[in-house]
Design a protein around this motif. Structure first.
Motif, PDB file in Angstrom:
ATOM      1  N   THR A  49      -4.416   5.549  -8.602  1.00 55.73           N
ATOM      2  CA  THR A  49      -5.784   5.988  -8.319  1.00 55.73           C
ATOM      3  C   THR A  49      -6.818   5.008  -8.898  1.00 55.73           C
ATOM      4  O   THR A  49      -8.016   5.199  -8.719  1.00 55.73           O
ATOM      5  CB  THR A  49      -6.049   7.376  -8.920  1.00 55.73           C
ATOM      6  N   ALA A  50      -6.327   4.001  -9.591  1.00 56.90           N
ATOM      7  CA  ALA A  50      -7.224   3.041 -10.265  1.00 56.90           C
ATOM      8  C   ALA A  50      -7.870   2.097  -9.247  1.00 56.90           C
ATOM      9  O   ALA A  50      -7.352   1.911  -8.154  1.00 56.90           O
ATOM     10  CB  ALA A  50      -6.411   2.219 -11.262  1.00 56.90           C
ATOM     11  N   PRO A  51      -9.006   1.490  -9.625  1.00 53.71           N
ATOM     12  CA  PRO A  51      -9.582   0.470  -8.739  1.00 53.71           C
ATOM     13  C   PRO A  51      -8.645  -0.726  -8.597  1.00 53.71           C
ATOM     14  O   PRO A  51      -7.728  -0.892  -9.410  1.00 53.71           O
ATOM     15  CB  PRO A  51     -10.883   0.086  -9.435  1.00 53.71           C
ATOM     16  N   MET A  52      -8.899  -1.513  -7.584  1.00 51.46           N
ATOM     17  CA  MET A  52      -7.939  -2.571  -7.261  1.00 51.46           C
ATOM     18  C   MET A  52      -8.654  -3.877  -6.902  1.00 51.46           C
ATOM     19  O   MET A  52      -9.737  -3.848  -6.328  1.00 51.46           O
ATOM     20  CB  MET A  52      -7.143  -2.089  -6.055  1.00 51.46           C
ATOM     21  N   HIS A  90       0.838  -1.208   0.000  1.00 50.96           N
ATOM     22  CA  HIS A  90       0.000   0.000   0.000  1.00 50.96           C
ATOM     23  C   HIS A  90       0.871   1.255   0.000  1.00 50.96           C
ATOM     24  O   HIS A  90       0.570   2.226  -0.690  1.00 50.96           O
ATOM     25  CB  HIS A  90      -0.911   0.015   1.237  1.00 50.96           C
ATOM     26  N   LEU A 107       2.344   1.648  -3.446  1.00 50.22           N
ATOM     27  CA  LEU A 107       1.311   2.079  -4.402  1.00 50.22           C
ATOM     28  C   LEU A 107       0.988   3.550  -4.207  1.00 50.22           C
ATOM     29  O   LEU A 107       0.729   4.281  -5.167  1.00 50.22           O
ATOM     30  CB  LEU A 107       0.038   1.232  -4.237  1.00 50.22           C
ATOM     31  N   TRP A 108       1.008   3.995  -2.948  1.00 51.54           N
ATOM     32  CA  TRP A 108       0.767   5.416  -2.666  1.00 51.54           C
ATOM     33  C   TRP A 108       1.897   6.255  -3.272  1.00 51.54           C
ATOM     34  O   TRP A 108       1.647   7.288  -3.885  1.00 51.54           O
ATOM     35  CB  TRP A 108       0.675   5.633  -1.146  1.00 51.54           C
ATOM     36  N   ARG A 165      -4.247   7.330   3.752  1.00 54.60           N
ATOM     37  CA  ARG A 165      -3.252   8.317   3.299  1.00 54.60           C
ATOM     38  C   ARG A 165      -3.948   9.460   2.550  1.00 54.60           C
ATOM     39  O   ARG A 165      -3.583  10.623   2.696  1.00 54.60           O
ATOM     40  CB  ARG A 165      -2.209   7.642   2.411  1.00 54.60           C
ATOM     41  N   GLU A 172      -2.135   3.370   7.068  1.00 52.37           N
ATOM     42  CA  GLU A 172      -1.728   2.076   6.508  1.00 52.37           C
ATOM     43  C   GLU A 172      -2.212   1.931   5.069  1.00 52.37           C
ATOM     44  O   GLU A 172      -1.467   1.570   4.191  1.00 52.37           O
ATOM     45  CB  GLU A 172      -2.304   0.943   7.358  1.00 52.37           C
ATOM     46  N   THR A 173      -3.484   2.231   4.842  1.00 51.40           N
ATOM     47  CA  THR A 173      -4.047   1.982   3.509  1.00 51.40           C
ATOM     48  C   THR A 173      -3.994   3.244   2.648  1.00 51.40           C
ATOM     49  O   THR A 173      -3.719   4.342   3.141  1.00 51.40           O
ATOM     50  CB  THR A 173      -5.514   1.547   3.623  1.00 51.40           C
ATOM     51  N   LEU A 174      -4.289   3.050   1.365  1.00 45.40           N
ATOM     52  CA  LEU A 174      -4.307   4.173   0.421  1.00 45.40           C
ATOM     53  C   LEU A 174      -5.364   5.202   0.840  1.00 45.40           C
ATOM     54  O   LEU A 174      -5.139   6.403   0.769  1.00 45.40           O
ATOM     55  CB  LEU A 174      -4.627   3.671  -0.988  1.00 45.40           C
ATOM     56  N   SER A 206     -12.898   2.814   2.711  1.00 43.16           N
ATOM     57  CA  SER A 206     -12.684   1.429   2.285  1.00 43.16           C
ATOM     58  C   SER A 206     -11.162   1.295   2.155  1.00 43.16           C
ATOM     59  O   SER A 206     -10.450   2.267   2.376  1.00 43.16           O
ATOM     60  CB  SER A 206     -13.388   1.202   0.949  1.00 43.16           C
ATOM     61  N   PRO A 207     -10.635   0.132   1.790  1.00 43.62           N
ATOM     62  CA  PRO A 207      -9.171   0.049   1.718  1.00 43.62           C
ATOM     63  C   PRO A 207      -8.533   1.044   0.750  1.00 43.62           C
ATOM     64  O   PRO A 207      -7.428   1.489   0.986  1.00 43.62           O
ATOM     65  CB  PRO A 207      -8.925  -1.391   1.262  1.00 43.62           C
ATOM     66  N   ILE A 208      -9.224   1.403  -0.338  1.00 46.59           N
ATOM     67  CA  ILE A 208      -8.548   2.304  -1.287  1.00 46.59           C
ATOM     68  C   ILE A 208      -9.237   3.656  -1.479  1.00 46.59           C
ATOM     69  O   ILE A 208      -8.608   4.585  -1.959  1.00 46.59           O
ATOM     70  CB  ILE A 208      -8.311   1.639  -2.674  1.00 46.59           C
ATOM     71  N   PHE A 209     -10.498   3.767  -1.130  1.00 44.87           N
ATOM     72  CA  PHE A 209     -11.192   5.032  -1.367  1.00 44.87           C
ATOM     73  C   PHE A 209     -11.824   5.581  -0.093  1.00 44.87           C
ATOM     74  O   PHE A 209     -12.163   4.822   0.811  1.00 44.87           O
ATOM     75  CB  PHE A 209     -12.316   4.867  -2.407  1.00 44.87           C
ATOM     76  N   PRO A 253      -8.723  -4.731  -0.798  1.00 45.56           N
ATOM     77  CA  PRO A 253      -9.965  -4.427  -1.509  1.00 45.56           C
ATOM     78  C   PRO A 253     -10.306  -5.544  -2.495  1.00 45.56           C
ATOM     79  O   PRO A 253      -9.416  -6.090  -3.146  1.00 45.56           O
ATOM     80  CB  PRO A 253      -9.622  -3.127  -2.262  1.00 45.56           C
ATOM     81  N   ASP A 258      -9.077  -4.917   6.064  1.00 44.36           N
ATOM     82  CA  ASP A 258      -8.964  -3.475   5.886  1.00 44.36           C
ATOM     83  C   ASP A 258      -7.887  -3.106   4.862  1.00 44.36           C
ATOM     84  O   ASP A 258      -7.790  -1.958   4.439  1.00 44.36           O
ATOM     85  CB  ASP A 258      -8.647  -2.795   7.226  1.00 44.36           C
ATOM     86  N   LEU A 259      -7.069  -4.091   4.466  1.00 46.12           N
ATOM     87  CA  LEU A 259      -5.981  -3.803   3.514  1.00 46.12           C
ATOM     88  C   LEU A 259      -6.210  -4.446   2.149  1.00 46.12           C
ATOM     89  O   LEU A 259      -5.436  -4.214   1.231  1.00 46.12           O
ATOM     90  CB  LEU A 259      -4.659  -4.336   4.068  1.00 46.12           C
TER      91      LEU A 259
END
Lengths: 416, 106
Positions: free
Chosen positions: A299-302, A290, A293-294, B83, B78-80, B11-14, A329, A326-327
């Protein structure tokens, strides 16, 4: 493994933090991947020794094994490198050097070689500057000073770095053009990302039926490898990329920018994780992924592919999934080697990609229109072609592929 | 200084939903861990959930120590999505400071 390449691994841990056996295991894995035979592993829990990083006695203990190299987990400052080399006449590496050494042996393409050289120079530049400063200590003008050659070494490194950066910028621009062209050809771009040795290349081979080199060792893939795949009419280009690792230094990420941009600009990212790892390690690797990736600016879906599930039972898999929910998706349990869960994965990829839009295009009967029609057969899914007073085409395709027709101003185009 | 708090469901990314955005201005002679902790506690008052902040904001202190200082659940991002939420708070804080600062000091 080469018998001449022997090493002793050294790790200093902060006494205020709990011991972490994973660090030494990871260093051992990296040393083995670089071809070293590990003679001994030395731990020490103490505060930082500013001169030698770890206790002087521990370095003497390591030297008693007569290794070719001492490999430190902790990053060494230029001053510490100077002190250890002058006190023990030892050849030393730290974790970053070791990673760079692996990269250097695996780099096959020109792009990868340039990236490795840039990363090495970025690491070396401050070391050379410091060595020069130490050399110049006590120097008197005109007597026993560092010569012009030594002085210019640092500037030569900077010049070379600037030149490589320009070349890599060109490579990145070419990559951007290539991605645009591929989108215009109707492809969706999907990138495989994840911690090193998670099974990304094996997954690429299983999904596309190709034979890309895949081994059970870290950093087998350095340069992006792309293969085509089709899921329910969606034309997809799947790209395998370099793996991530914990505590990646910033200069290394910057050096590999052109490769990582394949992930940053993808339409969908498949984050691969190794389910054979213990729950703590699995979580830690996902955290590192993560973070990377940051840093890439994704910004794309995963979709998270929990790979290598063939070696564990369902209860264990469910418990591990709960620990990382939580990590992770869109988690999908799969096994690239046995093919388990790949159908569900394809279904999930199809759901996550932008649905293809339907268009109706009217074009006059001209040679250009007919050649455009021939191109559309390649880049879109043609639903109906009517040859009336004019050419009427109903098709399903990507917006980028349609934009090219608009640019050519062949005829009016309407979205259904 | 200006402390910005973004209370969001992620959510984990958004970021899925932003519930509250709060801006708390504060004037202090010097900035130290106690000042930052007090300001954080004041800004997060009555907001449910775990406090997430950049490690630099709490002087890279270990999580258990920050938890003890704040007296509530805490973690580093921790997650996108976490951040992204922190980046959002940073932008809001900077924009807020620019707005409320004396124009002569700009």
């Amino acid at each position: 493994m080469n018998d001449d390449k022997t090493a002793v691994l050294l790790l200093r841990e902060n006494p205020s933090k709990s011991p972490d056996p994973y660090k030494m295991a990871e260093l051992r894995g990296l040393a083995n991947a670089a071809g070293y035979r590990v003679l001994a592993e030395i731990h020490q829990r103490r505060d930082l020794d500013h001169r030698f990083q770890i206790g002087k006695g521990k370095i003497a203990e390591a030297m008693s094994h007569s290794p070719k190299k001492l490999i430190f987990y902790n990053a060494l400052s230029p001053g510490q490198v100077f002190n250890i080399q002058s006190e023990f006449s030892a050849q030393i590496l730290d974790r970053f050097n070791l990673i760079l050494e692996i990269f250097a042996t695996r780099a096959a393409t020109r792009e990868a070689k340039l990236q490795v050289e840039l990363a090495t120079l970025s690491y070396d530049a401050p070391q050379v500057r410091n060595a020069l400063a130490l050399q110049k200590t006590g120097e008197q003008p005109g007597f026993c000073g560092a010569g012009a050659y030594d002085q210019s070494m640092y500037h030569d490194i900077r010049k070379r770095m600037a030149k490589i950066r320009t070349e890599l910028k060109d490579v990145e621009m070419m990559g951007e053009d290539r991605r645009q062209r591929r989108r215009e050809m109707g492809f969706d771009l999907v990138a495989l990302a994840g911690y090193t040795n998670a099974g990304k290349s094996t997954l690429l081979n299983s999904l596309t039926g190709s034979v890309v080199t895949a081994k059970d060792q870290p950093f087998t893939t350095l340069s992006p490898t792309t293969r085509a795949l089709e899921i329910k009419g969606h034309k997809i280009l799947l790209t395998d990329t370099v793996g991530f690792i914990d505590d990646l230094p910033h200069f290394l990420i910057k050096a590999f920018q052109s490769t990582l941009s394949e992930i940053a600009h993808a339409d969908l990212v498949l984050l691969v994780a190794d389910m054979k790892d213990s729950p703590e390690i699995l979580r830690r690797k996902l955290l590192a992924s993560h973070k990377a990736l940051w840093d890439c600016g994704v910004t794309a879906p995963m979709i998270t592919i929990l790979n290598k599930v063939d070696g564990i039972d369902e209860t264990e898999a469910a418990a591990k999934m709960e620990g990382i929910e939580d990590l992770a998706p869109n988690p999908v349990l799969a096994s690239a080697s046995s093919g388990q869960g790949l159908e569900e994965l394809q279904e999930r990829i199809y759901e996550q990609l932008q649905p293809l839009q339907e268009y109706q295009i009217r074009m006059p009967y001209t040679p250009e229109s007919l050649s455009e029609l021939s191109r559309l057969y390649e880049t879109a899914e043609l639903l109906q072609v009517s040859y009336g007073e004019e050419l009427v085409i109903r098709l399903r395709g990507k917006k980028e592929a349609m934009a090219k027709i608009q640019g050519a101003s062949l005829s009016e185009m309407s979205t259904e | 200084m200006v402390c910005a708090v973004v209370s969001a469901r992620v959510s984990p990314i958004f970021i899925e939903k932003i519930n509250v955005v709060r801006i708390v201005p504060h004037v202090a002679e010097a900035v130290d861990l106690n000042t930052v902790a007090d300001l954080t506690v004041r800004a997060c008052m009555c907001l449910p959930g775990i406090v997430v902040a950049e490690s630099g904001d709490f002087y890279n202190q270990e999580i258990w120590r920050v938890k003890c200082i704040l007296g509530r659940d805490f973690k580093y991002p921790e997650t996108l999505a976490e951040r992204t939420a922190i980046e959002l708070a940073h932008h809001i804080s900077l924009a807020g400071r620019r707005l409320i600062i004396d124009p002569r000091e700009r």
